[in-house]
Design a protein around this motif. Structure first.
Motif, PDB file in Angstrom:
ATOM      1  N   VAL A 162       0.874  -1.090  -0.071  1.00  0.00           N
ATOM      2  CA  VAL A 162      -0.066   0.113   0.299  1.00  0.00           C
ATOM      3  C   VAL A 162       0.969   1.392  -0.077  1.00  0.00           C
ATOM      4  O   VAL A 162       0.473   2.312  -0.695  1.00  0.00           O
ATOM      5  CB  VAL A 162      -0.991  -0.028   1.163  1.00  0.00           C
ATOM      6  CG1 VAL A 162      -1.624   1.371   1.329  1.00  0.00           C
ATOM      7  CG2 VAL A 162      -2.185  -1.098   1.004  1.00  0.00           C
ATOM      8  N   GLN A 173       1.897   1.635  -3.305  1.00  0.00           N
ATOM      9  CA  GLN A 173       0.622   2.166  -4.276  1.00  0.00           C
ATOM     10  C   GLN A 173       0.553   3.286  -3.986  1.00  0.00           C
ATOM     11  O   GLN A 173       0.372   4.076  -5.191  1.00  0.00           O
ATOM     12  CB  GLN A 173      -0.641   1.320  -3.697  1.00  0.00           C
ATOM     13  CG  GLN A 173      -1.826   1.633  -4.571  1.00  0.00           C
ATOM     14  CD  GLN A 173      -2.947   1.167  -4.098  1.00  0.00           C
ATOM     15  OE1 GLN A 173      -2.989   0.949  -2.745  1.00  0.00           O
ATOM     16  NE2 GLN A 173      -4.295   0.641  -4.884  1.00  0.00           N
ATOM     17  N   VAL A 202      -3.607  -4.206  -5.597  1.00  0.00           N
ATOM     18  CA  VAL A 202      -2.531  -3.431  -5.070  1.00  0.00           C
ATOM     19  C   VAL A 202      -1.053  -3.868  -5.636  1.00  0.00           C
ATOM     20  O   VAL A 202      -0.427  -3.138  -6.144  1.00  0.00           O
ATOM     21  CB  VAL A 202      -2.613  -3.160  -3.592  1.00  0.00           C
ATOM     22  CG1 VAL A 202      -1.521  -2.324  -3.123  1.00  0.00           C
ATOM     23  CG2 VAL A 202      -3.968  -2.788  -3.021  1.00  0.00           C
ATOM     24  N   ILE A 217      -6.283  -4.392   3.561  1.00  0.00           N
ATOM     25  CA  ILE A 217      -6.256  -3.622   2.506  1.00  0.00           C
ATOM     26  C   ILE A 217      -7.103  -2.095   2.842  1.00  0.00           C
ATOM     27  O   ILE A 217      -6.753  -1.123   2.868  1.00  0.00           O
ATOM     28  CB  ILE A 217      -6.501  -3.994   1.012  1.00  0.00           C
ATOM     29  CG1 ILE A 217      -5.297  -5.011   0.717  1.00  0.00           C
ATOM     30  CG2 ILE A 217      -6.440  -2.907   0.058  1.00  0.00           C
ATOM     31  CD1 ILE A 217      -3.912  -4.583   0.803  1.00  0.00           C
ATOM     32  N   HIS A 253      -5.884   1.488   3.759  1.00  0.00           N
ATOM     33  CA  HIS A 253      -6.385   2.479   2.965  1.00  0.00           C
ATOM     34  C   HIS A 253      -6.995   3.856   3.671  1.00  0.00           C
ATOM     35  O   HIS A 253      -6.919   4.905   3.392  1.00  0.00           O
ATOM     36  CB  HIS A 253      -7.299   2.080   1.934  1.00  0.00           C
ATOM     37  CG  HIS A 253      -6.715   1.559   0.595  1.00  0.00           C
ATOM     38  ND1 HIS A 253      -6.971   0.787  -0.378  1.00  0.00           N
ATOM     39  CD2 HIS A 253      -5.287   1.719   0.190  1.00  0.00           C
ATOM     40  CE1 HIS A 253      -6.202   0.288  -1.175  1.00  0.00           C
ATOM     41  NE2 HIS A 253      -5.018   0.955  -0.823  1.00  0.00           N
TER      42      HIS A 253
END
Ligand code: NAD
Ligand code: UGA
Length: 465
Positions: free
Chosen positions: A21, A24, A62, A170, A174
């Motif tokens: 993450v 990303q 991701v 995830i 996020h």
């Protein structure tokens, strides 16, 4: 200071998703996740995203977006340390299985190994971030090792514990409720290091959700946040036993308690007992730390959360045995679910392991079906307990790849994990294929019990008379 290169040591359930993450959300930062486990790194690099070593909803997308762009998985630990400006330590910190503190204290040998590797492989200043869950004051030891490396490198140590839950990792990453960063607020270098890490997270986390504290508060907050969550589960599970003898219904009681905005409705779901790699380990560690400071009442208070959880797992197994006329020897019992919760392939400390062990000691034939856990993992979880030899476990415990096959000719079906798909099964078909009286033990209270009773099942549910 703007961070351009990050290294994370430990490509497990936390290191993998967390760094994926970060990569990303921060495309200008090169993120290299390293691990000495070659098979794990190979799996992270597998072309087929179904073979990633961690199953988490959304993780494959991701990884697909960032891998090869600015996200890399490698076993070249020293190289990644050497080139990084910021190094996360995300290695395992299990309960000690030997020596002083055996069964309670956290085993910090991998943390120390990381600190020594960082010290040896560094020739430029680095920010070292504790991502693993650690006993309060671990940063003192890490600092001591790094500061005595004799290489003239300046290290800043931060604590940045991870609060993601498996199955929703995830989503949690996020939209984190908060990001916690502990550092040395009293020095310019410490404040700059904190700001550098704030700069990484503020790519996607609102600034007011990034909390900064001193290192010790951060380390202790992680252990105690888990203790608080687990305590809620043990509290509702304690009440579930009381419900069963008073005709109160635990789901109704839970709803009524949780409607109070001071309490809130989350984490009040009665169950066969909490599992997972961290709740038990972190509370045991909290108990150990409290005792080592001579705080007997504090230690006893938190230890009760574990005792209650053990009791809940044990009484579920005993309920099955009692309902099957006090003997399960040679009887087929189907287990739906082995993971410690839904939407993960992780089985660490899963309640299913302990319930199965109890039944296997009574010579039951346990047939397991789990949508995501593979057979070798299930066998290894049972063998690890060393309650019986491997041959005996293999003869008593079978793993099915089809839920209907697992249930066929069984005396009882037990729900151990709350996988959504269990609710959609053809329960009439399952009933027809079972021995009678056909019994269901719903350790997660997910099935429609009235519908099951209409079919003809005898149903036991947690916290219901
Ligand atoms: P894990 O066992 O899945 O992964 C740890 C990885 O570190 C392993 O792959 C291991 O091979 C590797 N490793 C250990 N020492 C190493 C070294 N010196 N060099 C290179 N690789 C090394 O563990 P996890 O579940 O990711 O947990 C990691 C930490 O995060 C623990 O402290 C845990 O308490 C904490 N935590 C876990 C969760 C969770 O949901 N699993 C959530 C929050 C915090
Ligand atoms: C937990 C915490 O929720 C995370 O914040 C933390 O980062 C993580 O531990 C960690 O440090 O490892 P996790 O163990 O992945 O996350 O999953 P949870 O959703 O907390 O569930 C833990 C166990 O409690 C599961 O077995 C679950 O089924 C059980 N549970 C949870 C209940 O029985 N009832 C509930 O109401 C909630």
């Amino acid at each position: 200071m703007k961070i351009r290169k990050i290294c994370c040591i430990g490509a497990g359930y936390v290191g993998g998703p967390t760094m994926a993450v970060i990569a990303q959300k921060c495309p200008e930062i090169k993120v290299t996740v390293v691990d000495f486990n070659q098979a794990r790194i190979d799996a992270w690099n597998d072309e087929n995203l179904d073979n990633l070593p961690v199953y988490e909803p959304g993780l494959d997308q991701v990884v697909a977006e960032a891998r090869g762009r600015n996200l890399f998985f490698s076993t070249a630990v020293d190289k990644a340390i050497h080139e990084a400006e910021m190094i996360f330590i995300s290695v395992n910190t299990p309960t000690k299985t030997y020596g002083e503190g055996k069964g309670q204290a956290a085993d910090l040998k991998w943390i120390e190994l990381c600190a020594r590797q960082i010290a040896a492989a560094s020739d430029t200043d680095k920010i070292v971030v504790e991502k693993s869950t650690l006993p309060v004051r671990t940063a003192e030891a890490v600092t001591d090792i790094l500061d005595n490396a004799g290489n003239g490198v300046k290290f800043q140590i931060l604590s940045n514990p991870e609060f993601l839950a498996e199955g929703t990792a995830i989503e949690d990453l996020h939209k984190a409720d908060r990001v916690l960063i502990g550092g040395d607020l009293n020095t310019q270098g410490g404040r700059e290091a904190i700001e550098a890490l704030v700069g990484v997270y503020s790519h996607w986390i609102p600034r007011d959700r990034i909390l900064t504290t001193n290192v010790w508060s951060s380390e202790l907050s992680k252990l105690t946040a888990n203790a608080y969550l687990a305590q809620r589960v043990s509290s509702i599970n304690a009440l579930s036993e009381l419900c069963e003898v008073t005709e109160a219904d635990i789901d109704e009681v839970s709803r009524a308690i949780g409607a109070d905005s001071r309490i809130g409705g989350k984490f009040l779901k009665a169950s066969v007992g909490f599992g997972g790699s961290c709740f038990q380990k972190d509370i045991l560690n909290l108990v150990y730390i409290s005792r080592s400071y001579g705080l007997t009442e504090v230690a006893d208070y938190w230890e009760q959360v574990i005792k209650m959880n053990d009791h809940q797992k044990g009484r579920f197994a005993k309920k099955i045995i009692k309902s099957l006329y006090n003997t399960v020897s040679g009887k087929k019992i189907a287990f739906l679910g082995w993971a410690f919760k839904k939407d993960t392939n992780d089985t660490r400390e899963s309640a299913a392991i302990y319930v199965a062990d109890h039944l296997l000691c009574e010579k039951a034939n346990v047939h397991v079906f789990d949508p995501k856990v593979k057979a070798p993992q299930i066998q290894s979880d049972i063998n690890y307990l060393q309650s019986r030899n491997q041959e005996e476990n293999e003869s008593l415990l079978s793993i099915d790849t089809d839920p209907y096959g697992a249930c066929r000719d069984s005396h009882a079906v037990a729900i151990l994990t709350e996988w959504d798909e269990f609710k959609t099964y053809d329960w009439q078909k399952i009933y027809d294929s079972m021995l009678k009286p056909a019994q269901v033990f719903d350790g997660r209270n997910i099935l429609d019990h009235d519908a099951l009773r209409t079919i003809g099942f005898r149903v036991y549910a947690i916290g219901k008379a």
